[in-house]
Scaffold this active site. Structure first.
Site, mmCIF file in Angstrom:
data_model
loop_
_atom_site.group_PDB
_atom_site.id
_atom_site.type_symbol
_atom_site.label_atom_id
_atom_site.label_comp_id
_atom_site.label_asym_id
_atom_site.label_seq_id
_atom_site.Cartn_x
_atom_site.Cartn_y
_atom_site.Cartn_z
ATOM 1 N N ARG A 222 -33.169 14.440 69.869
ATOM 2 C CA ARG A 222 -33.808 15.160 71.170
ATOM 3 C C ARG A 222 -33.423 16.717 71.090
ATOM 4 O O ARG A 222 -32.240 16.878 71.214
ATOM 5 C CB ARG A 222 -34.044 14.684 72.405
ATOM 6 C CG ARG A 222 -34.376 13.248 72.202
ATOM 7 C CD ARG A 222 -35.725 12.881 72.506
ATOM 8 N NE ARG A 222 -36.163 11.574 72.105
ATOM 9 C CZ ARG A 222 -36.335 10.488 73.031
ATOM 10 N NH1 ARG A 222 -36.310 11.026 74.093
ATOM 11 N NH2 ARG A 222 -36.600 9.370 72.713
ATOM 12 N N GLU A 224 -34.339 18.894 72.976
ATOM 13 C CA GLU A 224 -34.646 19.426 74.364
ATOM 14 C C GLU A 224 -33.425 20.316 74.771
ATOM 15 O O GLU A 224 -32.338 20.214 74.606
ATOM 16 C CB GLU A 224 -34.660 18.471 75.389
ATOM 17 C CG GLU A 224 -35.542 17.266 75.148
ATOM 18 C CD GLU A 224 -37.191 17.764 75.268
ATOM 19 O OE1 GLU A 224 -37.382 18.729 75.798
ATOM 20 O OE2 GLU A 224 -37.972 16.409 74.872
ATOM 21 N N ARG A 230 -26.773 13.920 81.934
ATOM 22 C CA ARG A 230 -27.346 12.809 81.597
ATOM 23 C C ARG A 230 -28.261 12.979 80.389
ATOM 24 O O ARG A 230 -29.094 12.272 80.084
ATOM 25 C CB ARG A 230 -28.155 12.240 82.730
ATOM 26 C CG ARG A 230 -29.300 13.026 83.209
ATOM 27 C CD ARG A 230 -29.849 12.487 84.703
ATOM 28 N NE ARG A 230 -30.818 13.677 84.970
ATOM 29 C CZ ARG A 230 -30.559 14.829 85.438
ATOM 30 N NH1 ARG A 230 -29.220 15.205 85.767
ATOM 31 N NH2 ARG A 230 -31.544 15.543 85.934
ATOM 32 N N HIS A 231 -28.329 14.188 79.497
ATOM 33 C CA HIS A 231 -28.927 14.273 78.257
ATOM 34 C C HIS A 231 -28.037 14.759 77.327
ATOM 35 O O HIS A 231 -27.032 15.400 77.306
ATOM 36 C CB HIS A 231 -29.946 15.607 78.630
ATOM 37 C CG HIS A 231 -30.951 15.420 79.497
ATOM 38 N ND1 HIS A 231 -32.074 14.863 79.103
ATOM 39 C CD2 HIS A 231 -30.885 15.376 80.904
ATOM 40 C CE1 HIS A 231 -33.039 14.834 80.246
ATOM 41 N NE2 HIS A 231 -32.287 15.008 81.188
ATOM 42 N N GLU A 363 -33.469 7.264 84.870
ATOM 43 C CA GLU A 363 -34.373 6.473 83.954
ATOM 44 C C GLU A 363 -33.500 5.859 83.135
ATOM 45 O O GLU A 363 -33.112 6.589 82.261
ATOM 46 C CB GLU A 363 -35.355 7.607 83.452
ATOM 47 C CG GLU A 363 -36.807 6.840 83.292
ATOM 48 C CD GLU A 363 -37.425 8.055 82.530
ATOM 49 O OE1 GLU A 363 -37.546 9.208 83.569
ATOM 50 O OE2 GLU A 363 -38.374 7.946 81.798
ATOM 51 N N SER A 366 -38.266 3.225 78.912
ATOM 52 C CA SER A 366 -39.473 3.211 79.384
ATOM 53 C C SER A 366 -40.241 2.514 78.436
ATOM 54 O O SER A 366 -39.964 2.143 77.301
ATOM 55 C CB SER A 366 -40.145 4.687 79.377
ATOM 56 O OG SER A 366 -40.257 5.244 78.270
ATOM 57 N N ARG A 414 -27.558 5.526 78.640
ATOM 58 C CA ARG A 414 -27.894 5.571 80.042
ATOM 59 C C ARG A 414 -27.494 4.436 80.579
ATOM 60 O O ARG A 414 -27.121 4.175 81.875
ATOM 61 C CB ARG A 414 -29.357 5.842 80.348
ATOM 62 C CG ARG A 414 -29.909 7.070 79.826
ATOM 63 C CD ARG A 414 -30.158 8.041 81.127
ATOM 64 N NE ARG A 414 -30.381 9.536 80.781
ATOM 65 C CZ ARG A 414 -31.682 10.158 80.934
ATOM 66 N NH1 ARG A 414 -32.419 9.253 81.351
ATOM 67 N NH2 ARG A 414 -31.989 11.449 80.671
#
Length: 440
Positions: A222, A224, A230-231, A363, A366, A414
RNA sequence: GCCCUGGUGGUGUAGCCCGGCCCAGCAUAGGAGGCUGUCGCCCUCCCGACGCGGGUUCGAAUCCCGCCCAGGGCGCCA
């Protein structure tokens, strides 16, 4: 002596865990890394660490060869040594037994000191430790995290295999975005532009039409630009896809899977849990299921800023986490907030057959029921501003028929944070990748 | 990208608000020595630091500006 092959007679005969009072009197050869050396006059205690734990090695000045005694007392932590000796049953020794040294072989001694102590209460900043991560991982508490991670992976694999899933691997170099958005790392693939995969999503869906039940445990990327605890830019995703199933089925699968993982960790990692001072509890199944609308109303009532149709903000998630400690699901998200492949509900297309697995405010996973009609998929792509032409390779498969299917993606790191209670994702990742860290 | 906090020996910190009492305290690691049942041993002595650049001032670790780095928060998501 550094760099020489293992000399004659210095093969390991026992691991630390094998040294017990019951084998007293046996001659053994133990190998490992020195954790500490304590000299007490004519007595010397060395704590040796190997694959299975630690062991006390003892030397008495009046019973040991003088050179061996001198060499041993002069050792520093992080020396890799071999010890030959006799097992003694000693009540005062840590495991009720110890090895009394006859002979010593030093494989390697540190040229410099690591910037931290093996048992220190105060550790250097994570940043400093990551620079020499492998050395940091010699710390028993750091090791415990990854031994637990290993157990979690073992549990997940055997659970899914028992349920009839087959493990697959899909390309990490891809030609176009999987879910749109800009969060991809571009790279040069010969003379073409390519990307690192952000998810095996479309591949696993395709494969579910052939194998019915597939899973993949692998890296996803990712781009981002987030700097939070947490990333990460590279994470390990546990992706599962199942034909002839809907989101209710895969939620059940997912909660059973994490239950199994936690059960196995409790059974097999008690030492590690103790080292980390973790009080782990099995979640009670079925997990709580909270609909998006319920969560939305609760937050609204508490004057937390929420906007229907959008993901919950971090402060909103924190609030939900306070109200719902432990594992729970948030289900039936607004269709607009979910990717194009998520199936809208038949009875109310504004809502979707989707869920997030939460742990407090974090989270973890998903998933949802997937769109299995080619035309609906193309329409949903367009509605989300994506170009169906770029997804031709994917839509094509749907023209040949596609079973109903559902699945989820679980962020392994996570999940590790949830199990260990460690609040920085870098701490549960061997070699974390983020915006600024590309080495080691 | 924006906002907030912070950078002091190898490491973790005290001191900074309120400039001089700081040639910088404590702990741990390291060096030298002592100790025969330790177990994150203990005891004595020694070594070692104010992120970088400018400014204010008689005087700066301390105040001001810029830069770099780190941590936290927010957006996004697993």
């Amino acid at each position: 002596m550094v760099g020489l092959p293992i000399p004659e007679g210095w093969k390991r005969s026992h691991f630390s865990a094998d040294i017990k009072p019951s084998i007293k009197g046996e001659k053994v050869t133990v190998l490992g890394m020195v954790l500490s050396v304590r000299k007490q006059g004519g007595l010397c205690f060395v704590i040796l660490q190997d694959r299975y734990g630690t062991l006390q090695v003892t030397a008495h000045k009046d019973r040991t060869e003088p050179q061996v005694f001198e060499r041993l007392t002069g050792l520093k932590a992080h020396s890799y040594i071999g010890v030959k000796g006799v097992v003694k049953a000693i009540e005062k020794a840590p495991r009720g037994a110890e090895v009394e040294v006859d002979d010593l072989y030093v494989f390697s001694e540190p040229k410099r000191l690591p910037p931290f102590d093996m048992f220190a209460k105060t550790l250097p900043s994570l940043d400093k430790r990551l620079e020499i991560r492998a050395v940091d991982l010699r710390r028993p508490t750091a090791q415990a995290v990854f031994k637990i991670r290993h157990q979690v992976l073992q549990a997940i694999r055997s659970f899914l295999v028992e349920k009839g899933f087959i493990e697959v691997n899909t390309p990490k170099i891809i030609g176009s975005a999987t879910e749109g958005g800009a969060a991809l790392f571009p790279l040069l693939y010969y003379d073409k532009e390519a990307f690192l995969a952000q998810s095996p999503q479309l591949y696993k869906e395709q494969l579910s039409s052939a194998f019915e039940r597939v899973f993949e445990i692998g890296p996803v990327f990712r781009a981002e630009k987030f700097k939070t605890p947490r990333h990460l830019s590279e994470i390990t995703s546990v992706d599962v896809e199942m034909a002839f199933a809907d989101y209710e089925d895969v939620m059940k699968l997912l909660e059973e899977m994490i239950h199994r993982a936690i059960t196995d960790v409790l059974d097999k990692c008690s030492e590690e849990l103790k080292a980390l001072e973790i009080e782990l509890e099995k979640p009670r199944l079925p997990l709580k299921r909270l609909t998006y609308n319920e969560a939305y109303k609760t937050l609204k009532k508490l004057d937390v800023e929420v906007s229907w149709g959008e993901d919950f903000s971090t402060p909103a998630l924190r609030k939900l986490g306070e109200l719902n400690p432990g594992f729970y699901f948030i289900t039936d998200w607004p269709t607009v907030s979910k990717p194009f492949y998520i199936k809208p509900r038949e009875d109310n297309p504004r809502l979707s057959e989707s869920f997030d697995l939460m742990h407090g405010s974090l989270e973890l996973a998903s998933g949802g029921s997937r769109v299995s009609s080619r035309d609906l998929l193309a329409r949903r792509l367009r509605r989300q501003g994506l170009n169906p032409k770029l997804f031709e390779y994917h839509l094509r498969v749907y023209e040949y028929g596609m079973p109903p299917h559902a699945g989820f993606g679980l962020g392994l790191e996570r999940f590790m944070m949830a199990i260990t209670g460690i609040s920085n994702i870098r701490e549960v990742t061997l070699f974390p990748r983020d915006q600024t860290r590309l080495t080691p």
